[in-house]
Design a protein around this motif. Structure first.
Motif, short mmCIF file in Angstrom:
data_model
loop_
_atom_site.label_atom_id
_atom_site.label_comp_id
_atom_site.label_asym_id
_atom_site.label_seq_id
_atom_site.Cartn_x
_atom_site.Cartn_y
_atom_site.Cartn_z
N ASP A 1 0.82 -1.22 0.00
CA ASP A 1 0.00 0.00 0.00
C ASP A 1 0.85 1.27 0.00
O ASP A 1 0.49 2.28 -0.62
CB ASP A 1 -0.94 0.01 1.21
CG ASP A 1 -2.13 -0.91 1.03
OD1 ASP A 1 -2.39 -1.33 -0.12
OD2 ASP A 1 -2.80 -1.22 2.04
N ALA A 2 2.00 1.23 0.68
CA ALA A 2 2.86 2.40 0.73
C ALA A 2 3.38 2.77 -0.65
O ALA A 2 3.75 3.92 -0.88
CB ALA A 2 4.03 2.15 1.68
N ALA A 3 3.39 1.80 -1.56
CA ALA A 3 3.84 2.05 -2.93
C ALA A 3 2.70 2.54 -3.82
O ALA A 3 2.89 2.70 -5.03
CB ALA A 3 4.44 0.78 -3.51
N CYS A 4 1.53 2.78 -3.23
CA CYS A 4 0.35 3.17 -4.03
C CYS A 4 -0.25 4.50 -3.54
O CYS A 4 -1.46 4.71 -3.64
CB CYS A 4 -0.72 2.08 -3.96
SG CYS A 4 -0.19 0.48 -4.61
N VAL A 5 0.58 5.37 -3.01
CA VAL A 5 0.11 6.65 -2.46
C VAL A 5 0.48 7.79 -3.40
O VAL A 5 1.63 7.90 -3.82
CB VAL A 5 0.69 6.91 -1.06
CG1 VAL A 5 0.22 8.26 -0.53
CG2 VAL A 5 0.26 5.80 -0.10
N LEU A 6 -0.50 8.62 -3.72
CA LEU A 6 -0.25 9.83 -4.51
C LEU A 6 -0.33 11.05 -3.61
O LEU A 6 -1.18 11.12 -2.71
CB LEU A 6 -1.29 9.98 -5.63
CG LEU A 6 -1.22 9.00 -6.80
CD1 LEU A 6 -2.26 9.40 -7.84
CD2 LEU A 6 0.17 8.99 -7.41
N ARG A 7 0.56 12.02 -3.86
CA ARG A 7 0.50 13.31 -3.16
C ARG A 7 -0.02 14.36 -4.13
O ARG A 7 0.49 14.50 -5.25
CB ARG A 7 1.89 13.73 -2.65
CG ARG A 7 2.29 13.07 -1.36
CD ARG A 7 3.59 13.64 -0.82
NE ARG A 7 4.71 13.38 -1.70
CZ ARG A 7 5.41 14.30 -2.32
NH1 ARG A 7 5.10 15.58 -2.18
NH2 ARG A 7 6.44 13.97 -3.08
N VAL A 8 -1.01 15.10 -3.68
CA VAL A 8 -1.59 16.18 -4.49
C VAL A 8 -1.34 17.49 -3.76
O VAL A 8 -1.72 17.64 -2.60
CB VAL A 8 -3.10 15.97 -4.70
CG1 VAL A 8 -3.69 17.12 -5.52
CG2 VAL A 8 -3.36 14.63 -5.40
#
Length: 242
Positions: A194-201
């Motif tokens: 899951d940590a590899a599937c986080v987007l920052r906006v």
């Protein structure tokens, strides 16, 4: 054993003391050393045979000297001499900018950004129900959101969204140069996957509601495309872009 060859009557000079040579009172003045000048004499020039010819064409050994100006200590001296309770007052001659534009009421801008991101998160949840915003309810910067999109690697999402004209980042800002999944998100309880599937906006003063609507639509399109292709996380941890 020390051999004492001379005794002297020494005192610490004070303002107003009488000079032993001229008989006038001494004056002490506080100063700041920003550079030095040294007279080296002929010690080095004689060794290197550094000579010149005078007006009578006679060779003379050069009398050498050197100087140094401390850039960092010069700035410290400027700040010591030019400041107030709010901080540095740069003189125009050394100011990094001739004009600085400050936001007069940052609270209004923070509220606007918070409202925009809240609407964006709501829109994204409707379009991508599995998504999960991180840190909801916790104190944080108003213009930044991190969203977990299960099963969609941030590396792929960042690349595909860039082609659609949407700039986002993957991973945590403090680990933007690392290829491993962010330790920040792992510390928040996310699995390695899951940590590899986080987007920052991130948004700013120029961001509009329409911009975020288009971003939510593009993210949903990329997510749907990955689901249709059965995308999973790559074996190599995603890159984090800032």
């Amino acid at each position: 054993d020390a051999h004492i060859s001379r005794f002297a009557d020494l005192v610490v000079a004070r303002d107003g003391d009488i000079c032993a040579k001229c008989g006038r009172p001494l004056a002490l003045t506080r100063g700041i050393e920003v550079g030095q000048v040294f007279k080296l004499g002929t010690k080095y020039s004689a060794a290197f045979n550094a000579v010149y010819k005078n007006d009578r064409l006679e060779e003379k050994v050069m009398i050498m000297g050197c100087y140094g100006v401390g850039v960092s200590r010069t700035l410290q001296a400027v700040i010591e001499q030019s400041h107030d309770k709010d901080g540095i007052i740069w003189p125009a001659s050394v100011a990094p900018f001739q004009a600085v534009i400050d936001l007069l009421d940052p609270a209004d801008e923070a509220a606007r950004e918070h409202a925009l991101l809240s609407a964006f998160i709501g829109d994204l949840r409707r379009r991508v129900p599995p998504c999960r915003p991180l840190g909801e309810g916790a104190p944080r910067l108003p213009g930044l959101a991190a969203v977990l999109l299960p099963g969609l690697s941030s590396e792929r999402a960042v690349a595909e969204l860039d082609l659609l004209g949407i700039q986002v980042s993957g991973g945590a800002a403090c680990a933007s140069r690392e290829r491993a999944a962010s330790h920040v998100y792992r510390a928040m309880g996310l699995s390695e996957e899951d940590a590899a599937c986080v987007l920052r906006v991130s948004i700013g003063r120029s961001t509009t509601q329409n911009d975020l609507r288009e971003a939510a639509e593009a993210i949903a399109r990329v997510y749907s495309g990955s689901r249709a292709q059965g995308s999973t996380n790559p074996s190599t941890p995603p890159g984090n872009r800032a």
